[in-house]
Scaffold this active site. Structure first.
Site, PDB file in Angstrom:
ATOM      1  N   GLY A  54       0.818  -1.214   0.000  1.00  0.00           N
ATOM      2  CA  GLY A  54       0.000   0.000   0.000  1.00  0.00           C
ATOM      3  C   GLY A  54       0.844   1.253   0.000  1.00  0.00           C
ATOM      4  O   GLY A  54       2.077   1.201   0.033  1.00  0.00           O
ATOM      5  N   SER A  55       0.167   2.382  -0.032  1.00  0.00           N
ATOM      6  CA  SER A  55       0.847   3.682  -0.068  1.00  0.00           C
ATOM      7  C   SER A  55       1.549   3.966   1.255  1.00  0.00           C
ATOM      8  O   SER A  55       1.152   3.436   2.297  1.00  0.00           O
ATOM      9  CB  SER A  55      -0.178   4.789  -0.354  1.00  0.00           C
ATOM     10  OG  SER A  55      -0.864   4.537  -1.553  1.00  0.00           O
ATOM     11  N   PRO A  56       2.578   4.817   1.233  1.00  0.00           N
ATOM     12  CA  PRO A  56       3.249   5.188   2.489  1.00  0.00           C
ATOM     13  C   PRO A  56       2.284   5.892   3.439  1.00  0.00           C
ATOM     14  O   PRO A  56       1.405   6.638   3.007  1.00  0.00           O
ATOM     15  CB  PRO A  56       4.346   6.159   2.018  1.00  0.00           C
ATOM     16  CG  PRO A  56       4.528   5.884   0.569  1.00  0.00           C
ATOM     17  CD  PRO A  56       3.200   5.441   0.052  1.00  0.00           C
ATOM     18  N   GLY A  57       2.458   5.648   4.732  1.00  0.00           N
ATOM     19  CA  GLY A  57       1.665   6.353   5.737  1.00  0.00           C
ATOM     20  C   GLY A  57       0.290   5.792   5.990  1.00  0.00           C
ATOM     21  O   GLY A  57      -0.554   6.444   6.602  1.00  0.00           O
ATOM     22  N   THR A  58       0.028   4.552   5.534  1.00  0.00           N
ATOM     23  CA  THR A  58      -1.303   3.964   5.737  1.00  0.00           C
ATOM     24  C   THR A  58      -1.349   2.993   6.917  1.00  0.00           C
ATOM     25  O   THR A  58      -2.376   2.353   7.144  1.00  0.00           O
ATOM     26  CB  THR A  58      -1.777   3.243   4.452  1.00  0.00           C
ATOM     27  OG1 THR A  58      -0.751   2.356   3.995  1.00  0.00           O
ATOM     28  CG2 THR A  58      -2.092   4.238   3.355  1.00  0.00           C
ATOM     29  N   GLY A  59      -0.248   2.855   7.656  1.00  0.00           N
ATOM     30  CA  GLY A  59      -0.281   2.060   8.887  1.00  0.00           C
ATOM     31  C   GLY A  59       0.376   0.701   8.807  1.00  0.00           C
ATOM     32  O   GLY A  59       0.117  -0.155   9.657  1.00  0.00           O
ATOM     33  N   LYS A  60       1.267   0.484   7.834  1.00  0.00           N
ATOM     34  CA  LYS A  60       1.885  -0.836   7.681  1.00  0.00           C
ATOM     35  C   LYS A  60       2.793  -1.174   8.865  1.00  0.00           C
ATOM     36  O   LYS A  60       2.707  -2.264   9.432  1.00  0.00           O
ATOM     37  CB  LYS A  60       2.660  -0.897   6.360  1.00  0.00           C
ATOM     38  CG  LYS A  60       1.788  -0.706   5.123  1.00  0.00           C
ATOM     39  CD  LYS A  60       2.546  -0.966   3.841  1.00  0.00           C
ATOM     40  CE  LYS A  60       3.588   0.090   3.541  1.00  0.00           C
ATOM     41  NZ  LYS A  60       3.013   1.402   3.201  1.00  0.00           N
ATOM     42  N   SER A  61       3.677  -0.257   9.231  1.00  0.00           N
ATOM     43  CA  SER A  61       4.599  -0.538  10.346  1.00  0.00           C
ATOM     44  C   SER A  61       3.851  -0.632  11.667  1.00  0.00           C
ATOM     45  O   SER A  61       4.224  -1.416  12.546  1.00  0.00           O
ATOM     46  CB  SER A  61       5.682   0.538  10.420  1.00  0.00           C
ATOM     47  OG  SER A  61       5.111   1.814  10.616  1.00  0.00           O
ATOM     48  N   SER A 509      -4.951  13.449 -18.108  1.00  0.00           N
ATOM     49  CA  SER A 509      -5.943  14.447 -17.708  1.00  0.00           C
ATOM     50  C   SER A 509      -5.867  15.703 -18.574  1.00  0.00           C
ATOM     51  O   SER A 509      -6.701  16.591 -18.451  1.00  0.00           O
ATOM     52  CB  SER A 509      -5.776  14.815 -16.230  1.00  0.00           C
ATOM     53  OG  SER A 509      -4.526  15.417 -15.994  1.00  0.00           O
ATOM     54  N   LYS A 552      -6.026  20.912  -8.492  1.00  0.00           N
ATOM     55  CA  LYS A 552      -5.938  21.611  -9.779  1.00  0.00           C
ATOM     56  C   LYS A 552      -6.721  22.923  -9.745  1.00  0.00           C
ATOM     57  O   LYS A 552      -6.264  23.950 -10.261  1.00  0.00           O
ATOM     58  CB  LYS A 552      -6.458  20.704 -10.896  1.00  0.00           C
ATOM     59  CG  LYS A 552      -5.555  19.506 -11.178  1.00  0.00           C
ATOM     60  CD  LYS A 552      -6.201  18.562 -12.181  1.00  0.00           C
ATOM     61  CE  LYS A 552      -5.317  17.347 -12.446  1.00  0.00           C
ATOM     62  NZ  LYS A 552      -5.942  16.375 -13.360  1.00  0.00           N
TER      63      LYS A 552
END
Length: 621
Positions: A54-61, A509, A552
């Site tokens: 998953g993305s950084p900062g989503t609670g893996k550690s 986009s 944007k």
């Protein structure tokens, strides 16, 4: 309490986050990752491996640490390494209950000290006897007596073995651990991960250090009967991943010197126990760099979990974010608690950062950064509580590098007039793009159409990195141009320039911007430069949704533009804060003809083009 604030807080009524209960267990502090929490709980009970993507900062550690708390309580062990009289380069390994290792080492040291004292007493007694005998029998030979005494001391040092050579070394000490060990081996090199044997510069003459004393445990050994956490596991070399796979399979791994040039390379211990649970983590690209056998091992003997980036915007989940703010304050320990209005602003920011309608972001590390910045501001102002104004100030200060670069980008482009915010221009459009994941920029696009230089077919000529994106967008646009203008662009060269192209701009986009610029260039109809636009485009002329619309629009406001065109499906994704609210007209569109209707200059050419669109649409109906 204001009803709007109460609704944002999920119905909770509190004065400050001091009144909000914070769970003691780490697993209960994890927010929005119910599927991952369930997998971690099962893996902890059954001792399975887990891979979190998953993305950084989503609670893996945080989940990995929580798993160490959840592991069933069992007898932890200390690991000792002993000298091997038969083969000094193969030290012996012994396991004892946690806490016993220190006792054994202390007992050996005490015994060695007693032996050393007895030895030293005998040697010094012998030295004094030699000197005394020399003085009594022949005082003239005193110098020879002293030399003899020195020789005795030197011989005792080189030929009598030191007692401390047999003292074992405590390799892994779990005496002070209550729960299962947790080892974070992220970014560890081979020696730190698998253990190492230190180099001995003195390898002879009685000055050498015993091999067992030079042995150092690796993270896999310290994680014995616990959790080994490795983030960005794809950064491990293939050789290290193969060793890790061996350790997982055998549950034991010998320690040897990692450098071929070190004397430690000759030392190889007996296999050292390493019965750990592996929690591997990374982004989606981590899967590409993983050893297939290692991933297969995790997949076959554990769980693979994809972490959520967002969660539904429900009262229950908003209450969880209130608890999150309270958790961050408690964890930090240096910032004041937040009042309800400050917490409500944090939740609004979570909505904005989600980039998706009716959702809240779960990239909580970044949101936690905003919480800490607001707390620091309140602290510096001498406030005992964080208020709304502190959060608003923090939002201006706590900008990402991409957002700061975007601000400078817009500022410099204004100075040099690289984008125009008023009047009409043929073949020129103000597109919008996103840098990184959180910063919007205005991206001027210029198109020019010329007769083809090739007799066989026309070409799409674009700048630098955007060649591929531009070509793809123009190929989609070509069908629309043929259908609605009656022009065949296969005998034309389409030149597209992304003015002041910024590194990191990606995605399609800019499709409606390119289409508008090309149609304007072909038909010779000027485009309103006070309008910016973003949106993807289908070959049927449908305007499709894109990401980052809020960022944007904020970039368009900062650039001084008056209108912005976005896909109709993105209208609910627009979450402007009070600073930007009402400063620009947002126009939702669903088809390319609606875009052209809003941006092309009124006149006969526009009327003729728009009538073609209407005729074709009526014919289709």
């Amino acid at each position: 309490m204001n009803e709007e604030v109460r609704e944002i807080l999920g119905g909770l009524d509190f004065e400050s986050t001091k009144d909000v209960a914070v769970p003691e267990r780490l697993i209960d502090q994890v927010i929005g990752q119910d599927h991952a929490v369930e997998a971690i709980k099962k893996a902890a009970v059954q001792k399975r491996h887990v891979m979190l993507i998953g993305s950084p900062g989503t609670g893996k550690s945080m989940l990995a640490k929580a798993m160490a708390e959840l592991l069933p309580k069992e007898e932890l062990e200390d690991i000792l390494v002993y000298p091997n009289p038969q083969d000094p380069n193969q030290p012996k390994i012994r396991l004892v209950p946690a806490g016993k290792g220190r006792e054994i080492v202390e007992a050996y040291k005490e015994e060695a000290m007693k032996k050393a004292q007895a030895r030293n007493f005998l040697i010094f007694t012998l030295v004094f006897l030699v000197i005394g005998y020399t003085v009594l029998t022949n005082p003239g030979n005193l110098i020879w007596g002293i030399i003899a005494a020195v020789l005795i001391l030197m011989m005792s040092r080189y030929f009598i073995p030191r007692e401390d050579r047999n003292v074992p070394k405590l390799l892994v000490d779990n005496s002070d651990k209550v729960t299962a060990p947790f080892e974070d081996a992220t970014g560890a090199h081979a020696g730190a991960l698998f253990g190492d044997v230190r180099h001995d510069p003195f390898q002879s003459g009685g000055l050498e250090t015993p091999a067992h004393e030079r042995v150092e445990a690796g993270a896999i050994h310290r994680a014995h009967k616990g959790v080994l956490y490795i983030d960005e596991i794809n950064t491990l070399t293939i050789e290290s991943q193969q060793k890790l796979l061996t350790a997982l399979q055998d549950k034991k791994f010998p320690i040897t010197g990692q450098s071929e040039r070190s004397s430690g390379a000759m030392v190889r211990t007996e296999p050292v126990p390493c019965d750990f649970i592996l929690v591997a983590a990374g982004n989606l690209d981590a899967l590409m760099g993983m050893h297939p056998a290692l991933r297969s091992r995790i997949e076959g003997y554990g769980y693979e979990v994809y972490m959520n980036d967002t969660m539904p915007d429900t009262p229950e989940n908003r209450q969880k974010l209130v608890r999150f703010v309270a958790q961050e304050v408690v964890k930090d320990g240096k910032i004041p608690h937040f009042d309800k209005y400050a917490v409500a602003e944090i939740i609004k920011e979570a909505r904005r950062r989600a980039g998706r309608r009716n959702h809240l972001t779960l990239r909580l590390r970044e949101l936690g950064g905003l919480v800490r910045t607001a707390g620091d501001i309140a602290k510096s102002e001498g406030s005992d509580i964080v208020r709304l104004e502190h959060v608003l100030k923090a939002k201006k200060i706590a900008k990402t590098i991409e957002e700061q670069l975007a601000d400078k980008y817009i500022e410099r482009r204004k100075d040099y007039k690289l984008f125009i915010t008023e009047g009409y221009e043929v073949g020129r459009v103000n597109g919008l793009a996103v840098i990184g994941e959180s910063a919007g920029i205005v991206l001027p696009i210029i198109a020019e159409v010329t007769p083809s230089m090739s007799k066989s077919e026309g070409r799409v000529i674009a700048t630098g990195r955007l060649q591929e994106i531009a070509r793809e967008a123009v190929m989609n646009v070509s069908a629309i141009i043929k259908k609605y203008t009656g022009r065949d662009i296969s005998n034309m060269d389409v030149h597209i320039q992304f003015v002041g192209t910024y590194e990191g701009v990606e995605g399609d986009s800019a499709s409606i911007s390119i289409a508008t610029a090309v149609i304007s260039a072909i038909e010779g109809i000027p485009v309103d430069q006070s309008v910016a636009m973003t949106g993807s485009l289908s070959v049927k002329g449908e305007v499709l949704p894109v990401g980052g619309v809020t960022q944007k629009i904020e970039a368009a406001i900062q650039a001084g533009l008056k209108k912005v065109i976005i896909p109709k499906d993105n209208i609910d994704d627009v979450l402007l804060d009070a600073e930007h609210e009402g400063k620009i007209e947002v126009i939702p569109v669903s088809r390319i003809n609606e875009v052209l209707e809003h941006v092309l200059e009124d006149g006969k050419k526009k009327n003729r083009l728009m009538s073609k669109f209407k005729e074709l649409e009526l014919a289709a109906v």
